[in-house]
Design a protein around this motif. Structure first.
Motif, PDB file in Angstrom:
ATOM      1  N   GLU A  60      32.819  47.581  44.295  1.00  0.00           N
ATOM      2  CA  GLU A  60      33.578  48.832  44.295  1.00  0.00           C
ATOM      3  C   GLU A  60      35.019  48.578  44.747  1.00  0.00           C
ATOM      4  O   GLU A  60      35.967  49.121  44.179  1.00  0.00           O
ATOM      5  N   LEU A  61      35.169  47.720  45.753  1.00  0.00           N
ATOM      6  CA  LEU A  61      36.507  47.389  46.248  1.00  0.00           C
ATOM      7  C   LEU A  61      37.334  46.701  45.163  1.00  0.00           C
ATOM      8  O   LEU A  61      38.531  46.964  45.026  1.00  0.00           O
ATOM      9  N   GLU A  62      36.705  45.869  44.387  1.00  0.00           N
ATOM     10  CA  GLU A  62      37.413  45.201  43.290  1.00  0.00           C
ATOM     11  C   GLU A  62      37.974  46.229  42.302  1.00  0.00           C
ATOM     12  O   GLU A  62      39.107  46.104  41.843  1.00  0.00           O
ATOM     13  N   LEU A  63      37.194  47.257  42.008  1.00  0.00           N
ATOM     14  CA  LEU A  63      37.677  48.313  41.109  1.00  0.00           C
ATOM     15  C   LEU A  63      38.797  49.120  41.764  1.00  0.00           C
ATOM     16  O   LEU A  63      39.780  49.468  41.104  1.00  0.00           O
ATOM     17  N   MET A  64      38.670  49.393  43.061  1.00  0.00           N
ATOM     18  CA  MET A  64      39.729  50.119  43.760  1.00  0.00           C
ATOM     19  C   MET A  64      41.029  49.324  43.739  1.00  0.00           C
ATOM     20  O   MET A  64      42.107  49.892  43.534  1.00  0.00           O
ATOM     21  N   LYS A  65      40.938  48.024  43.920  1.00  0.00           N
ATOM     22  CA  LYS A  65      42.145  47.184  43.899  1.00  0.00           C
ATOM     23  C   LYS A  65      42.841  47.251  42.543  1.00  0.00           C
ATOM     24  O   LYS A  65      44.071  47.229  42.472  1.00  0.00           O
ATOM     25  N   ILE A  66      42.062  47.338  41.486  1.00  0.00           N
ATOM     26  CA  ILE A  66      42.642  47.464  40.147  1.00  0.00           C
ATOM     27  C   ILE A  66      43.391  48.789  40.025  1.00  0.00           C
ATOM     28  O   ILE A  66      44.519  48.843  39.534  1.00  0.00           O
ATOM     29  N   VAL A  67      42.776  49.858  40.495  1.00  0.00           N
ATOM     30  CA  VAL A  67      43.414  51.181  40.435  1.00  0.00           C
ATOM     31  C   VAL A  67      44.685  51.174  41.285  1.00  0.00           C
ATOM     32  O   VAL A  67      45.743  51.634  40.836  1.00  0.00           O
ATOM     33  N   TRP A  68      44.610  50.641  42.500  1.00  0.00           N
ATOM     34  CA  TRP A  68      45.795  50.581  43.361  1.00  0.00           C
ATOM     35  C   TRP A  68      46.905  49.754  42.713  1.00  0.00           C
ATOM     36  O   TRP A  68      48.075  50.114  42.794  1.00  0.00           O
ATOM     37  N   ALA A  69      46.534  48.647  42.080  1.00  0.00           N
ATOM     38  CA  ALA A  69      47.529  47.770  41.442  1.00  0.00           C
ATOM     39  C   ALA A  69      48.220  48.458  40.269  1.00  0.00           C
ATOM     40  O   ALA A  69      49.322  48.073  39.881  1.00  0.00           O
ATOM     41  N   ASN A  70      47.586  49.475  39.709  1.00  0.00           N
ATOM     42  CA  ASN A  70      48.160  50.241  38.596  1.00  0.00           C
ATOM     43  C   ASN A  70      48.863  51.502  39.089  1.00  0.00           C
ATOM     44  O   ASN A  70      48.925  52.504  38.373  1.00  0.00           O
TER      45      ASN A  70
ATOM     46  N   GLN B  62      40.515  39.877  32.634  1.00  0.00           N
ATOM     47  CA  GLN B  62      41.523  38.904  33.068  1.00  0.00           C
ATOM     48  C   GLN B  62      41.081  38.124  34.300  1.00  0.00           C
ATOM     49  O   GLN B  62      41.503  36.989  34.492  1.00  0.00           O
ATOM     50  N   THR B  63      40.232  38.725  35.127  1.00  0.00           N
ATOM     51  CA  THR B  63      39.741  38.024  36.312  1.00  0.00           C
ATOM     52  C   THR B  63      38.450  37.260  36.022  1.00  0.00           C
ATOM     53  O   THR B  63      37.886  36.646  36.927  1.00  0.00           O
ATOM     54  N   GLY B  64      37.986  37.329  34.785  1.00  0.00           N
ATOM     55  CA  GLY B  64      36.780  36.600  34.411  1.00  0.00           C
ATOM     56  C   GLY B  64      35.486  37.358  34.633  1.00  0.00           C
ATOM     57  O   GLY B  64      34.397  36.808  34.478  1.00  0.00           O
ATOM     58  N   ARG B  65      35.579  38.624  35.008  1.00  0.00           N
ATOM     59  CA  ARG B  65      34.378  39.436  35.213  1.00  0.00           C
ATOM     60  C   ARG B  65      33.797  39.838  33.863  1.00  0.00           C
ATOM     61  O   ARG B  65      34.520  40.263  32.971  1.00  0.00           O
ATOM     62  N   THR B  66      32.506  39.746  33.752  1.00  0.00           N
ATOM     63  CA  THR B  66      31.825  40.126  32.508  1.00  0.00           C
ATOM     64  C   THR B  66      30.794  41.208  32.793  1.00  0.00           C
ATOM     65  O   THR B  66      29.658  41.132  32.340  1.00  0.00           O
TER      66      THR B  66
END
Length: 126
Positions: free
Chosen positions: A9-19, A34-38
């Motif tokens: 969940e934190l990984e998704l939040m970081k994406i939102v914050w980065a945008n 881009q981070t290799g997550r599938t």
């Protein structure tokens, strides 16, 4: 009180914050690739739904697309989690945390000097 989130969940939040605090589902997917997550689509939707339920994100429908907006800033989340960490492990003592960092050599001399400048200036050097 800001709830804790899982690592995913934190990984998704970081994406939102980065945008800039807002991201379309497609932008989130692109960032994950881009981070290799599938991760599967259903996994991502479930994680985003949990973040909405926890009050960290809200969803806006734009036509057929979902836009996710952070309701909590990254700085506020970090501060809340830091306070929780301090309370849990150091009974609220920042001094105890810093002592551990120094004793275990997790705080470099450069970090120490930067922190001294920060404290003296009242703002972090960029």
């Amino acid at each position: 009180m800001i709830p804790q989130v899982s690592d995913s969940e934190l990984e998704l939040m970081k994406i939102v914050w980065a945008n800039g605090g807002q991201a379309l589902y497609a932008q989130i997917m692109e960032a994950l690739v881009q981070t290799g997550r599938t991760w599967q689509k259903n996994t991502i939707i479930t994680l985003l739904s949990r973040l909405v339920e926890k009050g960290l994100l809200k969803t806006n429908k734009i036509g057929r697309r979902n836009e996710y907006t952070a309701l909590v800033s990254e700085a506020d989340y970090q501060a809340a989690q830091t306070q929780t960490f301090l309370n849990k492990l150091y009974e609220g003592s920042a001094k105890g945390l810093v002592s551990t960092l120094i004793q275990r050599e997790l705080l470099s001399a450069e970090d120490y000097e930067e922190l001294k400048r920060f404290w003296a200036d009242g703002s972090e050097e960029k």
